[in-house]
Design an enzyme around this catalytic site. Structure first.
Site, PDB file in Angstrom:
ATOM      1  N   TYR A  56       1.076  -0.990  -0.009  1.00 39.94           N
ATOM      2  CA  TYR A  56       0.056   0.179   0.001  1.00 39.94           C
ATOM      3  C   TYR A  56       0.817   1.158  -0.363  1.00 39.94           C
ATOM      4  O   TYR A  56       0.623   2.072   0.675  1.00 39.94           O
ATOM      5  CB  TYR A  56      -0.967  -0.335   0.709  1.00 39.94           C
ATOM      6  CG  TYR A  56      -2.235  -0.862   1.016  1.00 39.94           C
ATOM      7  CD1 TYR A  56      -3.282  -0.823   0.016  1.00 39.94           C
ATOM      8  CD2 TYR A  56      -2.237  -2.038   1.643  1.00 39.94           C
ATOM      9  CE1 TYR A  56      -4.867  -1.557  -0.069  1.00 39.94           C
ATOM     10  CE2 TYR A  56      -3.549  -2.698   1.591  1.00 39.94           C
ATOM     11  CZ  TYR A  56      -4.338  -2.435   0.419  1.00 39.94           C
ATOM     12  OH  TYR A  56      -5.408  -3.293   0.540  1.00 39.94           O
ATOM     13  N   TYR A 111     -14.301  -4.697   3.571  1.00 35.45           N
ATOM     14  CA  TYR A 111     -13.238  -4.168   2.975  1.00 35.45           C
ATOM     15  C   TYR A 111     -13.378  -5.659   3.542  1.00 35.45           C
ATOM     16  O   TYR A 111     -13.281  -6.296   5.257  1.00 35.45           O
ATOM     17  CB  TYR A 111     -11.457  -3.589   3.500  1.00 35.45           C
ATOM     18  CG  TYR A 111     -10.400  -4.153   3.284  1.00 35.45           C
ATOM     19  CD1 TYR A 111      -9.928  -4.148   2.236  1.00 35.45           C
ATOM     20  CD2 TYR A 111      -9.962  -4.908   4.284  1.00 35.45           C
ATOM     21  CE1 TYR A 111      -8.544  -4.915   2.092  1.00 35.45           C
ATOM     22  CE2 TYR A 111      -8.636  -5.511   3.999  1.00 35.45           C
ATOM     23  CZ  TYR A 111      -7.964  -5.547   2.434  1.00 35.45           C
ATOM     24  OH  TYR A 111      -6.786  -6.183   3.034  1.00 35.45           O
ATOM     25  N   ASP A 141     -16.686 -11.555   9.703  1.00 31.90           N
ATOM     26  CA  ASP A 141     -15.628 -11.191   9.224  1.00 31.90           C
ATOM     27  C   ASP A 141     -15.411 -10.511  10.376  1.00 31.90           C
ATOM     28  O   ASP A 141     -15.376  -9.295  10.409  1.00 31.90           O
ATOM     29  CB  ASP A 141     -14.896 -10.496   8.001  1.00 31.90           C
ATOM     30  CG  ASP A 141     -14.263 -10.254   7.647  1.00 31.90           C
ATOM     31  OD1 ASP A 141     -13.019 -10.238   8.952  1.00 31.90           O
ATOM     32  OD2 ASP A 141     -13.837  -9.472   6.975  1.00 31.90           O
ATOM     33  N   LYS A 171      -5.769 -10.697  12.424  1.00 29.85           N
ATOM     34  CA  LYS A 171      -4.796  -9.656  13.213  1.00 29.85           C
ATOM     35  C   LYS A 171      -4.686 -10.209  15.176  1.00 29.85           C
ATOM     36  O   LYS A 171      -4.308 -10.217  15.160  1.00 29.85           O
ATOM     37  CB  LYS A 171      -5.974  -8.441  13.041  1.00 29.85           C
ATOM     38  CG  LYS A 171      -5.843  -8.082  11.922  1.00 29.85           C
ATOM     39  CD  LYS A 171      -6.078  -6.972  11.211  1.00 29.85           C
ATOM     40  CE  LYS A 171      -5.749  -6.111   9.832  1.00 29.85           C
ATOM     41  NZ  LYS A 171      -7.066  -6.338   9.345  1.00 29.85           N
TER      42      LYS A 171
HETATM   43  C1  LIG Z   1      -7.436  -7.117   7.396  1.00 29.30           C
HETATM   44  C2  LIG Z   1      -9.069  -7.440   7.180  1.00 29.30           C
HETATM   45  C3  LIG Z   1      -8.621  -9.046   6.370  1.00 29.30           C
HETATM   46  C4  LIG Z   1      -6.978  -9.558   5.988  1.00 29.30           C
HETATM   47  O1  LIG Z   1      -6.710  -9.538   6.625  1.00 29.30           O
HETATM   48  P1  LIG Z   1      -4.860  -9.870   6.669  1.00 29.30           P
HETATM   49  O2  LIG Z   1      -4.985 -10.843   7.266  1.00 29.30           O
HETATM   50  O3  LIG Z   1      -4.535  -8.329   5.880  1.00 29.30           O
HETATM   51  O4  LIG Z   1      -5.396 -10.763   4.961  1.00 29.30           O
HETATM   52  C5  LIG Z   1      -9.872  -9.243   6.313  1.00 29.30           C
HETATM   53  N1  LIG Z   1     -11.546  -8.764   6.439  1.00 29.30           N
HETATM   54  C6  LIG Z   1     -11.354  -7.595   7.719  1.00 29.30           C
HETATM   55  C7  LIG Z   1     -12.143  -7.209   8.714  1.00 29.30           C
HETATM   56  C8  LIG Z   1      -9.751  -6.777   7.752  1.00 29.30           C
HETATM   57  O5  LIG Z   1      -9.931  -5.997   8.517  1.00 29.30           O
END
Ligand SMILES: *Cc1c(COP(=O)(O)O)cnc(C)c1O
Length: 426
Positions: A18, A145, A238, A267
């Site tokens: 990015y 996202y 998610d 995360k």
């Molecule tokens: C960051 C993120 C992802 C992707 O995770 P990565 O480990 O960066 O591939 C998927 N969904 C959400 C909601 C995110 O914030």
């Protein structure tokens, strides 16, 4: 002997994510971290006010996590996860199922947030296929996202991130975020899509991260979820960024009654120390893959599936997370944010200040359109970097999303820099 700085050497050999490498300033080289602070080569400290891309929850180089990592590395660092298993993977799955919504029964490991999403998408499509129906459409929110791999990109809102690839992405039906005003219309939109065979609805519960830290209300969201359930649309929560306390509850889905069919985690899962992804699902999803027919198997896996080091670190992080003082810290941050929020509401240059859990966000008013490519972003990034506060805007959206261990003084310093930024605006 190397005489050039790390940052200068980096610029010769590395391509950053990015980052427009042509115009980006030299990266800051971070050599160590402690709590919410990161230190550069000259030992200047930076306040990590965005949790190192939203992953860190207990602070940097946490001794408990570091010790458990070292101990695991001396025991077993990795083993194939097909036909074999290991203690950290089993313990972690048991512990997580204890705190996740209680309809979740199985843990599928991968190694990042995007893969956790890919797995959920595949589970959804194949769930229906295994049951003899063909459903190939997904429902998602505009501005969503879900990651950067092709499947995850497909269910993400079409944006500057996806523009070049749009024609290669599979078709997804996008709907607006629910509000009390538009919920009836959204339900009709969902009804109109049913004929196309909607396998699942994937969403970031209550807080869209990369789409601009957009927050939405639980009540109309619940109504939308209930509607999807009544129409046999699977729900994929998610929680890659909302999981592990970000929104004030352990998981954002605890803000509503409806339980999802699948949950994606990454995360904060390892406290921000190692790459690990998890997709959990209900018994119903899992059982649809049980068969004497090999073709009903979920053919998905990664070399580093359930890496023991990452699982051990996630367990250590979970111990810190479930301790009482972690909840207290999150509460403390929320209360401090709330006080500053009132101040932001009075500022003319600030639009739409908002707060959920430990996430404070707002737009900086500019003559240009809001959004990720807003020119103000570079200026803001540099402004805070000069003041040694790590705040990385999404276009003209600024947000404070700190590790839970950030001190009151450090938070006050972040707020002070924001005041200074606002005062410096033309
Ligand atoms: C960051 C993120 C992802 C992707 O995770 P990565 O480990 O960066 O591939 C998927 N969904 C959400 C909601 C995110 O914030």
């Amino acid at each position: 002997m190397q005489t050039r700085s790390l940052s200068a050497r980096d610029q010769q050999v590395i391509w950053h994510p990015y980052t427009q490498m042509h115009t980006a300033p030299a990266p800051v080289a971070i050599v160590r971290g402690a709590g919410a602070l990161l230190f550069d080569e000259e030992d200047n400290s930076y306040i990590d006010a965005t949790s190192s891309w939203w992953v860190n929850i207990h602070g940097h180089a946490h001794p408990h996590i570091a010790q458990r990592l070292a101990a695991q590395a001396l025991q077993l660092q990795h083993v194939i996860f097909s036909g074999y298993t290991h203690p950290p993977a089993v313990h972690l799955a048991e512990q997580l199922l204890e705190i996740l919504p209680d309809n979740q029964r199985r843990v599928f490991y991968s190694d990042n947030g995007s893969t956790a999403v890919e797995v959920a998408l595949k589970m959804a499509i194949q769930y229906w296929d295994n049951k003899g129906s063909r459903k190939h459409t997904f429902l998602a929110f505009k501005n969503a996202y879900h990651g950067d791999t092709f499947g995850a990109m497909s269910v993400s809102g079409r944006s500057a991130f996806t523009r070049v690839f749009d024609e290669l992405l599979f078709e997804v039906q996008f709907i607006d975020l629910p509000t009390p005003e538009n919920i009836s219309r959204l339900k009709e939109e969902v009804n109109a899509l049913l004929a196309s065979g909607v396998a699942a609805f994937i969403f970031e519960p209550l807080l869209q991260g990369a789409g601009g830290m957009l927050m939405y209300e639980a009540a109309p969201f619940e109504e939308l979820l209930q509607h999807c359930v009544s129409k046999d649309i699977l729900l994929i929560a998610d929680e890659v960024m909302t999981g592990f306390g970000r929104t004030g509850k352990n998981f954002a889905m605890e803000h509503v009654q409806t339980k999802p069919d699948m949950i994606c985690l990454s995360k904060g899962l390892t406290g921000g120390s190692m790459a690990l992804g998890i997709t959990t699902c209900t018994a119903a999803i899992y059982e649809a893959f049980l068969s004497n027919d090999k073709l009903k198997t979920l053919f998905h896996g990664h070399s580093f599936t359930a890496n023991p080091l990452a699982c051990a670190v996630a367990l250590a992080s979970l111990e810190l997370f479930t301790a009482k003082d972690c909840a207290e810290q999150r509460q403390r941050i929320n209360e401090k944010h709330r006080v500053f929020l009132q101040e932001l509401q009075e500022m003319k240059a600030i639009k739409n200040p908002r707060l959920l859990g430990t996430v404070l966000a707002f737009e900086v008013a500019t003559p240009n359109a809001d959004g990720y490519t807003n020119k103000l972003a570079d200026h803001l990034h540099q402004f805070f970097r000069d003041r040694r506060v790590m705040l990385r805007p999404l276009g003209n959206t600024l947000y404070v999303l700190p590790p839970y261990c950030i001190t009151d003084e450090q938070l006050d310093r972040v707020y002070e820099c924001i005041r200074e930024m606002v005062a410096s605006l033309p």
